[in-house]
Design a protein around this motif. Structure first.
Motif, PDB file in Angstrom:
ATOM      1  N   ALA A   2      23.039  18.220  89.280  1.00 16.83           N
ATOM      2  CA  ALA A   2      23.746  19.104  88.315  1.00 16.83           C
ATOM      3  C   ALA A   2      22.580  20.085  87.482  1.00 16.83           C
ATOM      4  O   ALA A   2      23.055  21.056  87.258  1.00 16.83           O
ATOM      5  N   SER A   3      21.345  19.434  87.465  1.00 18.00           N
ATOM      6  CA  SER A   3      20.019  20.162  86.912  1.00 18.00           C
ATOM      7  C   SER A   3      19.882  21.477  87.539  1.00 18.00           C
ATOM      8  O   SER A   3      19.405  22.574  87.112  1.00 18.00           O
ATOM      9  N   ASP A   4      20.173  21.498  88.972  1.00 18.62           N
ATOM     10  CA  ASP A   4      19.768  22.754  89.858  1.00 18.62           C
ATOM     11  C   ASP A   4      21.219  23.739  89.785  1.00 18.62           C
ATOM     12  O   ASP A   4      20.979  24.897  90.606  1.00 18.62           O
ATOM     13  N   LEU A   5      22.242  23.614  89.205  1.00 20.18           N
ATOM     14  CA  LEU A   5      23.255  24.423  89.308  1.00 20.18           C
ATOM     15  C   LEU A   5      23.162  25.496  88.490  1.00 20.18           C
ATOM     16  O   LEU A   5      22.550  25.569  87.227  1.00 20.18           O
ATOM     17  N   PRO A   6      23.311  26.687  89.007  1.00 18.97           N
ATOM     18  CA  PRO A   6      23.256  28.075  88.289  1.00 18.97           C
ATOM     19  C   PRO A   6      24.252  27.952  87.259  1.00 18.97           C
ATOM     20  O   PRO A   6      25.327  27.315  87.174  1.00 18.97           O
ATOM     21  N   GLU A   7      24.046  28.626  85.998  1.00 19.11           N
ATOM     22  CA  GLU A   7      25.104  28.750  84.855  1.00 19.11           C
ATOM     23  C   GLU A   7      26.329  28.916  85.248  1.00 19.11           C
ATOM     24  O   GLU A   7      27.322  28.623  84.740  1.00 19.11           O
ATOM     25  N   SER A   8      26.504  29.921  86.333  1.00 18.79           N
ATOM     26  CA  SER A   8      27.771  30.490  86.467  1.00 18.79           C
ATOM     27  C   SER A   8      28.603  29.331  87.229  1.00 18.79           C
ATOM     28  O   SER A   8      29.747  29.409  87.361  1.00 18.79           O
ATOM     29  N   ARG A   9      27.893  28.225  87.997  1.00 16.29           N
ATOM     30  CA  ARG A   9      28.591  27.342  88.428  1.00 16.29           C
ATOM     31  C   ARG A   9      29.000  26.229  87.837  1.00 16.29           C
ATOM     32  O   ARG A   9      29.627  25.074  88.319  1.00 16.29           O
ATOM     33  N   ARG A  10      28.445  26.076  86.618  1.00 12.67           N
ATOM     34  CA  ARG A  10      28.889  24.930  85.607  1.00 12.67           C
ATOM     35  C   ARG A  10      30.109  25.120  85.090  1.00 12.67           C
ATOM     36  O   ARG A  10      30.496  26.329  84.691  1.00 12.67           O
ATOM     37  N   PRO A  11      30.881  24.303  84.871  1.00 12.25           N
ATOM     38  CA  PRO A  11      32.265  24.445  84.202  1.00 12.25           C
ATOM     39  C   PRO A  11      32.102  25.018  82.949  1.00 12.25           C
ATOM     40  O   PRO A  11      31.563  24.340  81.995  1.00 12.25           O
ATOM     41  N   ARG A  12      32.755  26.098  82.505  1.00  5.99           N
ATOM     42  CA  ARG A  12      32.940  26.909  81.697  1.00  5.99           C
ATOM     43  C   ARG A  12      33.427  25.884  80.277  1.00  5.99           C
ATOM     44  O   ARG A  12      33.462  26.328  79.197  1.00  5.99           O
ATOM     45  N   GLY A  13      34.682  25.207  80.830  1.00  8.04           N
ATOM     46  CA  GLY A  13      35.284  24.169  79.761  1.00  8.04           C
ATOM     47  C   GLY A  13      34.746  22.943  79.441  1.00  8.04           C
ATOM     48  O   GLY A  13      35.388  22.141  78.681  1.00  8.04           O
ATOM     49  N   ALA A  14      33.580  22.876  79.926  1.00  7.66           N
ATOM     50  CA  ALA A  14      32.776  21.568  79.549  1.00  7.66           C
ATOM     51  C   ALA A  14      32.843  21.316  78.118  1.00  7.66           C
ATOM     52  O   ALA A  14      32.864  19.918  77.885  1.00  7.66           O
ATOM     53  N   PHE A  15      32.446  22.281  77.297  1.00  8.73           N
ATOM     54  CA  PHE A  15      32.313  21.993  76.003  1.00  8.73           C
ATOM     55  C   PHE A  15      33.537  21.322  75.250  1.00  8.73           C
ATOM     56  O   PHE A  15      33.620  20.404  74.629  1.00  8.73           O
ATOM     57  N   TRP A  16      34.703  22.130  75.557  1.00 11.39           N
ATOM     58  CA  TRP A  16      36.023  21.638  75.093  1.00 11.39           C
ATOM     59  C   TRP A  16      36.534  20.308  75.751  1.00 11.39           C
ATOM     60  O   TRP A  16      37.237  19.466  74.958  1.00 11.39           O
ATOM     61  N   SER A  17      36.298  20.036  76.795  1.00  9.36           N
ATOM     62  CA  SER A  17      36.652  19.042  77.590  1.00  9.36           C
ATOM     63  C   SER A  17      35.819  17.772  77.508  1.00  9.36           C
ATOM     64  O   SER A  17      36.457  16.547  77.653  1.00  9.36           O
ATOM     65  N   VAL A  18      34.535  18.060  77.257  1.00  9.82           N
ATOM     66  CA  VAL A  18      33.625  16.721  77.247  1.00  9.82           C
ATOM     67  C   VAL A  18      33.019  16.489  75.860  1.00  9.82           C
ATOM     68  O   VAL A  18      32.933  15.618  75.304  1.00  9.82           O
ATOM     69  N   THR A  19      32.593  17.744  75.239  1.00 11.74           N
ATOM     70  CA  THR A  19      31.907  17.626  74.024  1.00 11.74           C
ATOM     71  C   THR A  19      32.794  17.308  72.684  1.00 11.74           C
ATOM     72  O   THR A  19      32.490  16.464  71.977  1.00 11.74           O
ATOM     73  N   VAL A  20      33.993  18.145  72.746  1.00 12.81           N
ATOM     74  CA  VAL A  20      34.817  17.920  71.677  1.00 12.81           C
ATOM     75  C   VAL A  20      35.301  16.531  71.584  1.00 12.81           C
ATOM     76  O   VAL A  20      35.569  15.975  70.257  1.00 12.81           O
ATOM     77  N   PRO A  21      35.830  15.693  72.481  1.00 17.63           N
ATOM     78  CA  PRO A  21      36.299  14.502  72.327  1.00 17.63           C
ATOM     79  C   PRO A  21      35.309  13.633  71.594  1.00 17.63           C
ATOM     80  O   PRO A  21      35.451  12.717  70.828  1.00 17.63           O
ATOM     81  N   CYS A  22      33.892  13.803  72.244  1.00 18.35           N
ATOM     82  CA  CYS A  22      32.771  12.977  71.592  1.00 18.35           C
ATOM     83  C   CYS A  22      32.720  13.169  70.134  1.00 18.35           C
ATOM     84  O   CYS A  22      32.681  12.251  69.378  1.00 18.35           O
ATOM     85  N   LEU A  23      32.813  14.630  69.813  1.00 22.46           N
ATOM     86  CA  LEU A  23      32.709  14.867  68.420  1.00 22.46           C
ATOM     87  C   LEU A  23      33.773  14.290  67.505  1.00 22.46           C
ATOM     88  O   LEU A  23      33.395  13.667  66.405  1.00 22.46           O
TER      89      LEU A  23
END
Length: 465
Positions: A2-23
């Motif tokens: 995952a650390s080698d993935l370019p920014e364009s290939r990382r899921p754009r909704g990760a903040f809302w689908s991963v981080t927000v539930p954690c918060l």
């Protein structure tokens, strides 16, 4: 990875689908702590929420552990509350639904973090994620246990000045342990980081002591002053017949890390290390008064210095025991201990600084001798492999009089080795290695780095006079 993935290939909704539930999950846990009056725990949950917002891979693992624990907490609390309401014939269905919802939210947040989206969201430092997460959890867990088990004294400084803030200090100590582990896991960075971290530990230790002497008595462990002379770790209990706290800390570190107490945790040893580096610094600047010698690195000590060290240790400990049995006044014994400590400082300033060798630690300090001897109980060993070219890079950085041509030929350092591991970071041929039975040198290195980081963080938070 995952650390080698370019920014364009990382899921754009990760903040809302991963981080927000954690918060949301951490916010609910913090709110419950506030409602219970535990603002320190609420602040600790706030730190966990902050970690979940980073891209650090180790933070993801720590957040997963916290969310799983939070889910179990909600489930246990919900069962207790429902049972209470049922016992008194009160309505419990709505409460059960609410508790099931918050439990489900915590576990759903955990599930998202554990999945591919979570790995891609937290993509930085995946190669050291697990060791650093383990360092966080071990340091925080040990401090939490120590806080719960020490009823006779308030162990954490935060609880002394701001009662109830202990959980916040514990979580921050875990973050610090993870950061230190990241430094020590890299052999090259560890060579520079270790003495700096060691110096920080010594500065905090003696800074608290100085402030305690000036009137801030809450900075002292018990309020009773003890001389900060390493020999008293054992000589003190021999004289008094009690007072085992520092001796227990010393014994735990030796059991876990062997003689590494003398290169990572001794509050005086950092002084000797700094003095021994003055020679190299002066040589680089062309300073006068630096004794020239052939070759590079510290000047080895004569063989008689080893015998002198053991004789001195035996004499100091025997004298402490004899004075205690003879009823020598405490003032007289303290004066003798103080003079011995000043003699050690003179050795650092007069000999260590000129030879570039840690003369105090390798030829004077009684506890150094004890640490080297008892360190053989621990399974860690430093070995020289067949790839050694005798280039001398390791000799140039060993300040513990543990390596020379004869030791390289034998494939192992002298007993005075403290597992500082500087030689491993300096070896360009991969010949120097740390070993642990049953595992590869790479795994041994990681395990040692994690334990060193954890003990450093724990001692930094509890080791006071």
């Amino acid at each position: 990875m995952a650390s080698d993935l370019p920014e364009s290939r990382r899921p754009r909704g990760a903040f809302w689908s991963v981080t927000v539930p954690c918060l949301l999950s951490f916010a609910l846990l913090a709110a419950h702590a506030v409602r219970s009056g535990d603002w320190g725990m609420a602040a600790a949950w706030g730190v966990m929420a902050g970690l979940s917002c980073t891209s650090l891979a180790w933070a993801r693992l720590v957040a997963m552990a916290a969310l799983f624990g939070g889910g179990l907490f909600w489930a246990s609390t919900g069962v207790d509350l429902v049972r209470f309401r049922m016992a008194f014939g009160m309505d419990w269905l709505r409460l059960a639904a609410i508790m099931a919802a918050v439990t489900g939210l915590a576990m759903a947040a955990w599930w998202r973090l554990a999945g591919e989206a979570g790995r891609q969201r937290h993509h930085l430092g995946t190669d050291t994620a697990w060791p650093r997460a383990v360092a966080f959890l071990l340091a925080a867990g040990l401090l939490w246990l120590a806080r719960q088990r020490t009823a006779s004294i308030v162990l954490l400084l935060s609880d002394r000045f701001l009662p109830g803030s202990g959980p916040l200090q514990i979580v921050l100590a875990g973050v610090y342990a993870a950061w230190v582990a990241g430094l020590l896991l890299d052999p090259v960075r560890a060579r520079k980081a270790r003495p700096r971290l060691w110096a920080l530990f010594s500065a905090v230790f003696f800074g608290q002591l100085a402030l305690g002497l000036l009137g801030a008595h809450r900075l002292l462990m018990t309020g009773a002053l003890h001389l900060p002379v390493p020999a008293l770790i054992l000589a003190g209990p021999l004289f008094r017949g009690e007072g085992l706290f520092m001796l227990v800390l010393f014994g735990v570190s030796v059991l876990l890390l062997g003689p590494a107490w003398c290169s990572h945790l001794c509050y005086i040893g950092a002084w000797d290390d700094a003095c021994s580096r003055l020679r190299g610094a002066a040589a680089k600047k062309g300073g006068q008064g630096v004794k020239p010698r052939k070759g590079r690195g510290p000047a080895p000590l004569p063989r008689w210095a080893v015998a002198l060290r053991w004789c001195l240790a035996a004499t100091v400990f025997a004298a402490a025991w004899a004075m205690g049995r003879a009823g020598v006044p405490v003032g007289v014994a303290a004066t003798a201990a103080g003079l011995f400590g000043l003699a050690g400082v003179a050795v650092m300033a007069g000999l260590s600084s000129r030879r570039g060798m840690m003369v105090h630690c390798t030829a004077f300090c009684p506890m150094g001798a004890v640490g080297n001897l008892l360190g053989r109980i621990a399974p860690w060993r430093l070995r020289v492999g067949p790839g050694c070219t005798r280039c001398g890079a390791c000799l140039a950085v060993c300040r513990y009089n543990a390596l020379d041509a004869r030791r390289l030929e034998a494939g192992r350092p002298a007993l005075s080795c403290t597992l500082c591991r500087d030689c491993i970071g300096a070896c360009r041929h991969g010949a120097m290695r740390l070993t642990l039975p049953g595992v590869s040198p790479a795994v041994a290195w990681r395990a040692f780095a994690v334990l060193a980081a954890v003990l450093h963080a724990v001692f930094l938070n509890v080791a006071r006079m």
